[in-house]
Design a protein around this motif. Structure first.
Motif, short mmCIF file in Angstrom:
data_model
loop_
_atom_site.label_atom_id
_atom_site.label_comp_id
_atom_site.label_asym_id
_atom_site.label_seq_id
_atom_site.Cartn_x
_atom_site.Cartn_y
_atom_site.Cartn_z
N ALA A 1 2.10 45.27 103.87
CA ALA A 1 1.30 44.96 102.59
C ALA A 1 2.11 45.61 101.27
CB ALA A 1 -0.17 45.63 102.48
N PHE A 2 3.39 45.31 101.38
CA PHE A 2 4.11 46.03 100.35
C PHE A 2 3.62 45.74 98.96
CE2 PHE A 2 7.72 45.66 103.95
CZ PHE A 2 6.89 46.57 104.87
N GLY A 3 3.92 46.70 98.04
CA GLY A 3 3.65 46.58 96.70
C GLY A 3 3.31 47.64 96.09
N HIS A 4 2.19 48.19 96.47
CA HIS A 4 1.66 49.42 95.85
C HIS A 4 2.87 50.55 95.96
CE1 HIS A 4 -0.73 52.78 94.60
NE2 HIS A 4 -0.68 53.49 95.83
N THR A 5 3.35 50.60 97.37
CA THR A 5 4.56 51.22 97.49
C THR A 5 5.63 50.50 98.07
OG1 THR A 5 3.99 52.40 99.53
CG2 THR A 5 3.66 53.74 97.71
N PRO A 6 6.62 50.64 98.53
CA PRO A 6 7.42 49.50 98.96
C PRO A 6 7.27 49.51 100.62
CG PRO A 6 8.93 51.33 97.93
CD PRO A 6 7.58 51.62 97.83
N GLY A 7 6.64 50.31 101.27
CA GLY A 7 6.38 50.31 102.58
C GLY A 7 4.94 50.45 103.12
N SER A 8 4.16 49.99 102.03
CA SER A 8 2.34 50.10 102.13
C SER A 8 2.10 49.18 103.33
CB SER A 8 1.66 49.90 100.96
OG SER A 8 1.97 50.72 99.71
N VAL A 9 1.14 49.75 104.08
CA VAL A 9 0.66 48.82 105.03
C VAL A 9 -0.91 48.71 104.92
CG1 VAL A 9 2.48 49.23 106.65
CG2 VAL A 9 0.26 50.68 106.79
N ILE A 10 -1.66 47.82 105.59
CA ILE A 10 -2.94 47.70 105.89
C ILE A 10 -3.27 48.02 107.53
CG2 ILE A 10 -5.02 46.15 106.08
CD1 ILE A 10 -3.92 44.81 103.57
N ILE A 11 -4.31 48.66 107.77
CA ILE A 11 -4.54 48.91 109.14
C ILE A 11 -5.90 48.25 109.70
CG2 ILE A 11 -4.95 50.74 110.96
CD1 ILE A 11 -3.06 52.28 108.91
N PHE A 12 -5.84 47.34 110.44
CA PHE A 12 -7.13 46.81 111.20
C PHE A 12 -7.55 47.39 112.45
CE2 PHE A 12 -5.09 43.39 108.62
CZ PHE A 12 -6.22 42.66 107.82
N VAL A 13 -8.79 47.74 112.40
CA VAL A 13 -8.99 48.49 113.55
C VAL A 13 -10.56 47.60 113.90
CG1 VAL A 13 -10.30 50.51 114.54
CG2 VAL A 13 -8.48 50.69 112.82
N THR A 14 -10.41 47.30 115.38
CA THR A 14 -11.31 46.41 115.98
C THR A 14 -11.99 47.30 117.07
OG1 THR A 14 -10.21 44.40 115.41
CG2 THR A 14 -12.14 44.00 116.84
N LEU A 15 -13.48 47.43 116.90
CA LEU A 15 -14.24 48.13 117.82
C LEU A 15 -14.61 47.13 119.11
CD1 LEU A 15 -16.60 50.27 115.71
CD2 LEU A 15 -14.08 50.58 116.26
N SER A 16 -15.15 47.80 120.03
CA SER A 16 -15.42 46.86 121.21
C SER A 16 -16.80 46.00 121.15
CB SER A 16 -15.63 47.85 122.52
OG SER A 16 -16.79 48.53 122.27
N ASN A 17 -17.39 46.44 120.19
CA ASN A 17 -18.67 45.51 119.87
C ASN A 17 -18.30 44.36 118.76
OD1 ASN A 17 -18.31 46.98 117.05
ND2 ASN A 17 -20.38 47.84 117.34
N GLY A 18 -17.13 44.15 118.62
CA GLY A 18 -16.41 43.20 117.41
C GLY A 18 -16.58 43.71 116.12
N THR A 19 -17.04 44.96 115.74
CA THR A 19 -16.87 45.42 114.38
C THR A 19 -15.23 45.37 113.98
OG1 THR A 19 -18.89 46.59 114.63
CG2 THR A 19 -17.54 47.22 112.97
N ARG A 20 -14.82 44.71 112.79
CA ARG A 20 -13.60 44.89 112.54
C ARG A 20 -13.49 45.52 111.12
NH1 ARG A 20 -9.41 41.32 114.47
NH2 ARG A 20 -10.91 39.88 115.07
N TYR A 21 -12.61 46.66 110.88
CA TYR A 21 -12.38 47.24 109.60
C TYR A 21 -10.86 47.03 109.22
CZ TYR A 21 -16.09 50.39 111.32
OH TYR A 21 -17.64 50.96 111.70
N ALA A 22 -10.84 47.02 107.74
CA ALA A 22 -9.62 46.86 107.31
C ALA A 22 -9.37 48.08 106.27
CB ALA A 22 -9.29 45.74 106.58
N PHE A 23 -8.38 49.08 106.85
CA PHE A 23 -8.22 50.24 106.05
C PHE A 23 -6.87 49.81 105.36
CE2 PHE A 23 -10.46 52.08 109.52
CZ PHE A 23 -11.13 52.89 109.16
N VAL A 24 -7.32 49.54 103.95
CA VAL A 24 -6.37 48.86 103.01
C VAL A 24 -5.53 49.81 102.15
CG1 VAL A 24 -7.77 46.81 102.98
CG2 VAL A 24 -8.13 48.41 100.96
N GLY A 25 -5.86 51.08 102.31
CA GLY A 25 -4.98 52.19 101.50
C GLY A 25 -5.48 52.02 99.95
N ASP A 26 -4.33 51.91 99.33
CA ASP A 26 -4.38 51.61 97.75
C ASP A 26 -4.25 50.32 97.25
OD1 ASP A 26 -5.04 54.22 97.57
OD2 ASP A 26 -3.31 54.86 96.26
N LEU A 27 -4.30 49.33 98.17
CA LEU A 27 -4.30 47.95 97.58
C LEU A 27 -5.24 47.66 96.60
CD1 LEU A 27 -3.29 44.93 98.31
CD2 LEU A 27 -5.52 44.89 99.65
#
Ligand code: ZN
Ligand code: ZN
Length: 322
Positions: A223-249
């Motif tokens: 998810a480059f833009g905020h910095t040249p190598g920024s990323v978003i981290i998706f974490v999915t739990l076993s119960n299906g809950t899904r998070y998106a850690f978007v940093g400073d997007l």
């Protein structure tokens, strides 16, 4: 005649002073991005292990006002920005997403440029490494620290995790080597950066992906833009809950819910490529339109982190990494 000249002079001076103020205030006013079409691609499958869990590790806060965080925010309403890490427990190795403030934030802070120090008032609560120790978790047992990006407020705690590898994209690693003035990494020695690539295909509207453990539970997208190598981290739990850690997007959830970017002045100072950041923001908004249940967690939104399980929920007996 003299009085008329004086009047003209005063009117001109007032205009010269007022116009920039009015223009600046305009950059703080609401200006929602156009609503994109909901994401229409496939939903990726995931087989997360039942042990996977996410915990918030709030190390401190920056005392801001709403208007600093998103267009349309009030100049008069205070809002504390979280300075955080998130612990992701996984049987193949625990990860810490960012560190937030570390033990040496006070001396590190003095190295920031004046323009940042002059508008930044912070409180250190407790560094992530100490919070982990408090619950009987040895910080060295972390498998890696996974950075959303390398700005000062996300990496301050890296020296507190001596020996733990720090995962970054090649682009962010280059950015770190260039050592900008908003970066503390230039102050650190002995950090073991390890680069990763995006070997996987498109993921939830992003063009490529990196599936950390191959089970779909922790997936990183560029998810480059905020910095040249920024990323978003998706974490999915076993119960299906899904998070998106978007940093400073976005800095605050209103970036997604109200489609409001950072104000112009902070975009200009904080974003390496504001246009690219906007493109990725629109991708996240499109994804949220399709998946309202997706929990988006901007690094500096206290509400997102307050809603995560707290580190204290990890008991001493279960804290040690396998
Ligand atoms: Zn940043
Ligand atoms: Zn930040």
């Amino acid at each position: 005649m003299a009085a008329k000249n004086n009047g003209t002079y005063i009117a001109t001076a007032a205009a010269v002073l007022l116009v920039p103020i009015v223009l600046f205030l305009h950059t703080l006013s609401p200006s929602p991005l156009p609503l994109p079409k909901p994401y229409g691609g496939p939903l990726p499958s995931a087989t997360p292990p039942k042990e996977i869990a996410v915990y918030s590790v709030i190390a401190g806060v920056n005392h801001r006002v709403e208007a600093f965080g998103y267009r349309g925010g009030s100049l008069f309403k205070r809002r504390d920005f979280s300075m955080v890490g998130a612990l992701v427990k996984h049987p193949k190795g625990d990860l810490l997403i960012d560190t937030g403030f570390g033990r040496h934030i006070d001396e590190q802070f003095r190295t920031l440029p004046f323009r940042v120090r002059a508008i930044t008032f912070y409180s250190l609560w407790r560094p992530a490494a100490d919070q982990l120790r408090d619950i009987g978790y040895d910080p060295k047992s972390l498998h890696a620290i996974l950075l959303t990006h390398s700005h000062w407020d996300h990496v301050s705690g890296l020296p507190d995790f001596s020996g733990v590898p720090v995962w970054v994209t090649a682009q962010e690693h280059e950015f770190i080597k260039k050592s900008g003035d908003m970066d503390f990494c230039r102050l650190f020695t002995g950090i073991r950066y390890e680069e990763y690539g995006f070997e996987g295909g498109p993921y939830l509207g992003f063009p490529a992906s990196h599936d950390v453990y191959g089970d779909g539970s922790i997936v990183v997208v560029p998810a480059f833009g905020h910095t040249p190598g920024s990323v978003i981290i998706f974490v999915t739990l076993s119960n299906g809950t899904r998070y998106a850690f978007v940093g400073d997007l976005v800095w605050q959830l209103e970036g997604i819910t109200d489609r409001e970017e950072r104000p112009w002045v902070t975009r200009r100072d904080a974003d390496t490529n504001a246009e690219a950041n906007r493109e990725n923001l629109l991708r996240m908004i499109a994804l949220k339109e399709r998946m309202p249940e997706l929990i988006i967690v901007p690094a500096h939104d206290m509400r997102g982190f307050a809603a995560l399980p707290k580190l204290s929920n990890l008991s001493n007996s279960t804290a040690a990494s396998p």
